[in-house]
Scaffold this active site. Structure first.
Site, PDB file in Angstrom:
ATOM      1  N   GLN A 177       0.878  -1.169   0.000  1.00 25.45           N
ATOM      2  CA  GLN A 177       0.000   0.000   0.000  1.00 25.45           C
ATOM      3  C   GLN A 177       0.912   1.214   0.000  1.00 25.45           C
ATOM      4  O   GLN A 177       1.477   1.581   1.026  1.00 25.45           O
ATOM      5  CB  GLN A 177      -0.943   0.010   1.204  1.00 25.45           C
ATOM      6  N   CYS A 178       1.051   1.858  -1.165  1.00 24.81           N
ATOM      7  CA  CYS A 178       2.043   2.924  -1.325  1.00 24.81           C
ATOM      8  C   CYS A 178       1.486   4.323  -1.146  1.00 24.81           C
ATOM      9  O   CYS A 178       2.257   5.263  -0.906  1.00 24.81           O
ATOM     10  CB  CYS A 178       2.711   2.813  -2.695  1.00 24.81           C
ATOM     11  N   PRO A 319      -5.680  -1.698   4.889  1.00 24.31           N
ATOM     12  CA  PRO A 319      -6.087  -0.550   5.702  1.00 24.31           C
ATOM     13  C   PRO A 319      -7.140   0.370   5.092  1.00 24.31           C
ATOM     14  O   PRO A 319      -7.571   1.314   5.753  1.00 24.31           O
ATOM     15  CB  PRO A 319      -4.766   0.213   5.907  1.00 24.31           C
ATOM     16  N   GLY A 322     -10.789   0.560  -0.417  1.00 28.38           N
ATOM     17  CA  GLY A 322     -10.290   0.178  -1.727  1.00 28.38           C
ATOM     18  C   GLY A 322      -9.096   1.025  -2.085  1.00 28.38           C
ATOM     19  O   GLY A 322      -8.881   2.106  -1.527  1.00 28.38           O
ATOM     20  N   HIS A 348     -16.532   3.734  -6.714  1.00 28.40           N
ATOM     21  CA  HIS A 348     -15.555   4.787  -6.398  1.00 28.40           C
ATOM     22  C   HIS A 348     -14.205   4.473  -7.042  1.00 28.40           C
ATOM     23  O   HIS A 348     -13.598   5.344  -7.689  1.00 28.40           O
ATOM     24  CB  HIS A 348     -15.409   4.896  -4.878  1.00 28.40           C
ATOM     25  N   GLU A 349     -13.736   3.234  -6.885  1.00 27.54           N
ATOM     26  CA  GLU A 349     -12.422   2.891  -7.431  1.00 27.54           C
ATOM     27  C   GLU A 349     -12.434   2.899  -8.954  1.00 27.54           C
ATOM     28  O   GLU A 349     -11.434   3.268  -9.590  1.00 27.54           O
ATOM     29  CB  GLU A 349     -11.965   1.528  -6.894  1.00 27.54           C
ATOM     30  N   GLU A 371      -9.940  12.993  -5.198  1.00 26.31           N
ATOM     31  CA  GLU A 371     -11.034  12.347  -4.473  1.00 26.31           C
ATOM     32  C   GLU A 371     -12.386  13.054  -4.658  1.00 26.31           C
ATOM     33  O   GLU A 371     -13.420  12.404  -4.701  1.00 26.31           O
ATOM     34  CB  GLU A 371     -10.683  12.251  -2.989  1.00 26.31           C
ATOM     35  N   ARG A 635      -9.281  -2.087   8.411  1.00 29.92           N
ATOM     36  CA  ARG A 635      -9.715  -0.978   7.559  1.00 29.92           C
ATOM     37  C   ARG A 635      -9.823   0.278   8.418  1.00 29.92           C
ATOM     38  O   ARG A 635     -10.617   0.339   9.351  1.00 29.92           O
ATOM     39  CB  ARG A 635     -11.057  -1.312   6.911  1.00 29.92           C
ATOM     40  N   MET A 636      -9.037   1.291   8.121  1.00 27.51           N
ATOM     41  CA  MET A 636      -8.933   2.444   9.014  1.00 27.51           C
ATOM     42  C   MET A 636     -10.244   3.197   9.170  1.00 27.51           C
ATOM     43  O   MET A 636     -10.473   3.842  10.199  1.00 27.51           O
ATOM     44  CB  MET A 636      -7.826   3.380   8.545  1.00 27.51           C
ATOM     45  N   LYS A 637     -11.116   3.129   8.177  1.00 30.08           N
ATOM     46  CA  LYS A 637     -12.438   3.754   8.312  1.00 30.08           C
ATOM     47  C   LYS A 637     -13.157   3.238   9.543  1.00 30.08           C
ATOM     48  O   LYS A 637     -13.882   3.988  10.220  1.00 30.08           O
ATOM     49  CB  LYS A 637     -13.272   3.466   7.060  1.00 30.08           C
TER      50      LYS A 637
END
Length: 679
Positions: A177-178, A319, A322, A348-349, A371, A635-637
Site C-alpha cells: 500500500q504505497c 487498511p 479500496g 468509487h475505485e 477524491e 480498515r482504518m475507516k
C-alpha cells in the site's frame, strides 16, 4: 561516510538559503525529497523492476532500472548532473550503475543533510556529462527493510502475513500500500505525483504462489532458479518468474504488488475477481456487477484506457476500503456483506480510473482533485446503476461522514481545507479524512449547479480528462480550465454566458480552496428516501429508557430495508463525531435495538455505527463486539474510530487491545491508531 562530492549542488542550495524544504525549487511538491525540476537534474520516465519476494526474510530485493531524461537546462558550471530519488531511511541500497557501468561509491550516497522523519533519506546519484534532454539509465540495487520478530517496523509499504493470518492457513501472503508517500519504502523513485512514469516488472516467488501488480501480466509462471535461502512455510523448492507491463505513465504511489495463493473468476469482458482460493466464489458473486460500473464510468468520463479492470479482495488487515491501483483495484473483505450493499466502493475505485489515475493531483495538497471528482462521479455511477434512491441514501451517509471529520479535526483546522498546507513536511497520512472526498465533491456539485446542470457540466468533465490525461493538475489549473472552457461555450450559449457573468463571477475561488471547516454549499439530499429512517430514529429518541415504549419496537420496523437505509437510520442517531455517542443515552435502549435489528451480527458498516452509538451510551454489551471489530480487520475507516470510541469508554482497554494486536495491522494503520491513542 561517503565523499561529499555528490552533494556539492545540494550544499550550494543550502548556502544560498533555498535548500529548506519549504522553498525547495527542485520540486513543486513539499512531500518529496527528490529533485525532478531545475538545471542539472534528471527526471524518471520509466522503471524496470526486477524483484524477488523473500517471505523468510520478509523483504523484497533486487534492482530497479530507471530510464531518465536530463532536464532542458544544464547544471551550473563546475557542477555535475544529478539524479535525486526518494528513499525511506531504512531502504538498503547496495550498488548503483549508470549506463551499465558500476558507479564509484564516492559518486552516490544518501543525503544525510536532508534526512527527515517522514519524508525519508534521499539518494543522490552523480551522472556523467551529457546533453540537456539526453537519456540516461540508472540501476539501483536494493532491498526493503524487514519487520522485527514481533512484526513491528520494516517497510511501511508492505505487510507480510503468516499462513495463520490468511483464509487458507497454508501459505504466506504479502501486499503493498504505497499511497500516499510509501512507494519510497518499496523502491528508490521520484515519489511525487508530479513525476508519472510507465513501468515493467519481473517478479520471482515460490511456484505455489501467484504475484500480481498494478499492470497487465505479460508472461508467467516460468521456472527460474531458486534462491540460496530457506523456503517459506508451505512451499516447495521450485520458484517461478512472472512479468508485468504498465504502459501508461502513473505516479509512484500507484505501483502495487501482491503475492499469495490466489485464484480468480471471470466476471466480465475485462474483469476478473482475485482472492485467496477459499473465498473466490463468494467474492465473484459479490462483485458480479463490476462491468456495469466500468461501462457507466465510460459513459460519464470517456474511454477506459487501462485495458483490464481486475479486483483483488485482500486479507482483513488491508487498511482502506479500496485502492485504485491501475488494472488491479485492491479492496477490503469488509465489503463482503453477502447482499452486494457495499459494492459502491467499487464504483468509487472505477471512477479513479479517470480522476487520480489518468489525471492526477500534482501534489498531496491538491488531493481533493483526485477524491472530490471521484466522489462526484461515483454518485452518478450509483445513480445510473442502482437508481436515484440509493444515490440519495449514499449522499446522506457521505454528508454525515464529512461533518464527523470536520468536527474531529476542529472547524478551523488546516486539514479541513480543500488545499491544506503541507509545506513543513507534514505526513499526508495525517491529513487523510473524508474532507477532500466530500467537501471536494460538494464543490464540483456547486460548479455543475451554477453552470446550468449536468447537461452542460458533464461534457466539461469528459474534456477535462481528455485534456489532462496522462498529466498532473493543480486546483488553479482546474479552475482556469473550467473558466476557459465555458468562456468559449458562452460565445454560442446565452445561459452559459449569464452564469459566467453572474454566479460564477461572484465565486471567491481562494476562499473555496483555502477556507477551513464545512463548505457553505453542500448538494441537496432528497428527503423522500430518508423519511422512513428519520421517523424510526425519532421514535427511538422519544422512547428513551421507558420499558413500555421500548417494548413496541421489533424486527418488523425495518422489514424490507437495505443496508444503506439502516446506515442512514443509525447516522440520524449518531453525533457528528468520529468518536461515537449520540442521541441514545440509554443502555437499555441499545440492548433492545441490538435484539430487534441484529446489529451485533450485521455487516461491518452497521456494526461500526451501532457500536459507536452503544459505547457512547455505555452499554456493556457493546464492549466485546467493539474489541472484535477493532481486531478482526484493519480498515482504518472502522478501526480508528472504533479505537477512539473504546478509548472514550475505557482507555486502558483500548490501549491494551491495541498493544496486543498491533503487529497484525498494516504499518500505516498501526501508525495512525497509535497516534490516536496517544492523543
Amino acid at each position: 561516510l561517503c565523499s561529499p562530492s555528490p552533494f556539492a549542488a545540494c550544499d550550494r542550495l543550502y548556502a544560498e538559503g533555498i535548500g529548506d524544504m519549504a522553498t525547495n525549487r527542485r520540486s513543486a511538491d513539499p512531500s518529496t525529497l527528490s529533485e525532478p525540476l531545475g538545471p542539472g537534474r534528471a527526471r524518471v520516465q520509466h522503471l524496470d523492476l526486477d524483484l524477488l519476494v523473500d517471505f523468510v526474510g520478509k523483504r523484497l530485493l533486487g534492482h530497479v532500472d530507471l530510464r531518465c531524461l536530463r532536464n532542458d537546462a544544464p547544471p551550473p558550471e563546475g557542477e555535475a548532473w544529478e539524479l535525486v530519488l526518494d528513499a525511506s531511511a531504512d531502504l538498503e541500497v547496495s550498488d548503483v550503475q549508470v549506463d551499465g557501468a558500476a558507479l564509484d561509491r564516492s559518486r552516490w550516497g544518501r543525503d544525510e543533510r536532508r534526512r527527515h522523519p517522514t519524508l525519508g533519506l534521499a539518494l543522490r546519484v552523480q551522472l556523467p556529462p551529457g546533453p540537456p534532454g539526453g537519456e540516461v539509465m540508472v540501476r539501483v540495487s536494493y532491498e526493503t527493510a524487514a519487520p522485527s520478530e514481533s512484526g513491528e517496523g520494516g517497510c511501511s509499504a508492505l505487510q507480510w502475513l503468516t499462513p495463520a493470518q490468511t483464509a487458507g492457513k497454508r501459505f504466506p501472503y504479502m501486499f503493498s500500500q504505497c499511497q500516499a508517500i510509501h512507494a519510497r519504502a518499496m523502491m528508490p523513485c521520484q515519489d511525487t505525483c508530479e513525476c508519472k512514469a510507465s513501468y515493467k516488472a519481473v517478479v520471482r516467488c515460490p511456484a505455489e504462489l501467484t504475484p500480481l501488480m498494478s499492470a497487465v501480466k505479460t508472461s508467467g509462471p516460468d521456472p527460474c532458479p531458486e534462491p540460496e535461502w530457506e523456503t517459506p512455510e508451505g512451499c516447495g523448492k521450485a520458484w517461478a518468474s512472472h512479468s508485468f507491463d504498465q504502459a501508461l505513465p502513473i505516479p509512484a504511489y500507484l505501483v502495487a504488488i501482491v503475492c499469495g495463493r490466489l485464484a480468480s473468476r471471470r466476471v466480465g469482458p475485462r474483469s476478473s475477481i482475485w482472492s485467496e482460493e477459499e473465498m473466490v466464489e463468494e467474492c465473484a458473486w459479490e462483485f458480479a456487477d463490476t462491468e456495469k460500473f466500468v461501462a457507466a464510468g465510460e459513459a460519464l468520463c470517456g474511454p477506459y484506457r487501462w485495458g483490464v479492470y481486475d479486483l483483488l479482495v485482500l486479507p482483513p488487515s488491508f487498511p482502506y476500503g479500496g485502492m485504485e491501483n491501475p488494472c488491479l483495484t485492491f479492496v477490503t473483505p469488509t465489503l463482503l456483506a453477502k447482499d452486494r450493499s457495499q459494492v459502491h466502493v467499487v464504483a468509487h475505485e472505477v471512477a479513479h480510473s479517470w480522476s487520480g489515475n489518468l489525471v492526477t493531483n500534482q501534489t498531496w495538497e491538491h488531493f481533493w482533485l483526485n477524491e472530490g471528482l471521484t466522489m462526484f462521479t461515483e454518485m452518478k455511477i450509483i445513480r445510473d446503476v442502482y437508481g436515484e434512491e440509493e444515490a440519495m441514501l449514499q449522499l446522506s451517509n457521505n454528508l454525515k461522514s464529512l461533518a464527523e471529520s470536520v468536527n474531529h479535526f476542529g472547524n478551523d483546522h488546516n486539514y479541513t481545507k480543500l488545499i491544506p498546507d503541507l509545506s513543513s513536511g507534514e505526513d499526508p497520512d495525517d491529513a487523510f479524512s473524508t474532507v477532500p472526498y466530500i467537501k471536494g465533491m460538494s464543490l464540483f456539485c456547486l460548479l455543475e449547479k451554477l453552470i446550468g446542470g449536468e447537461e452542460k457540466f458533464q461534457p466539461f468533465v469528459k474534456e477535462y480528462f481528455r485534456h489532462f490525461g496522462g498529466k498532473t493538475v493543480t486546483s488553479y489549473q482546474m479552475r482556469d480550465f473550467f473558466l476557459d472552457t465555458f468562456k468559449e461555450k458562452a460565445k454560442t450559449d446565452p445561459t452559459v454566458a449569464a452564469a459566467l457573468e453572474g454566479p460564477i463571477a461572484a465565486l471567491d475561488w481562494e476562499k473555496l480552496f483555502t477556507a477551513p471547516g464545512m463548505p457553505e454549499f453542500v448538494p441537496a439530499c432528497d428527503a423522500a428516501p430518508l423519511d422512513e429512517a428519520r421517523a424510526l430514529a425519532q421514535r427511538w429518541e422519544k422512547a428513551g429508557d421507558d420499558p413500555a415504549a421500548l417494548g413496541a419496537f421489533g424486527p418488523q420496523d425495518v422489514e424490507g430495508w437495505g443496508t444503506t437505509k439502516l446506515m442512514v437510520f443509525l447516522d440520524f442517531l449518531l453525533a457528528d463525531s468520529e468518536d461515537g455517542g449520540g442521541s441514545i443515552s440509554s443502555a437499555a435502549a441499545c440492548a433492545k435495538m441490538a435484539e430487534c435489528y441484529g446489529f451485533l451480527k450485521a455487516n461491518c458498516e452497521l456494526r461500526f455505527r451501532f457500536l459507536r452509538l452503544a459505547l457512547g451510551a455505555r452499554w456493556g454489551g457493546a464492549k466485546d463486539a467493539a474489541v472484535d471489530l477493532a481486531t478482526s480487520q484493519g480498515r482504518m475507516k472502522f478501526t480508528r474510530p472504533i479505537y477512539r470510541a473504546l478509548k472514550a469508554y475505557d482507555v486502558a482497554l483500548a490501549r491494551e487491545t491495541f498493544i496486543k494486536h498491533q503487529s497484525s495491522y498494516h504499518p500505516i494503520c498501526a501508525k495512525m491508531v497509535a497516534r490516536d491513542l496517544e492523543a
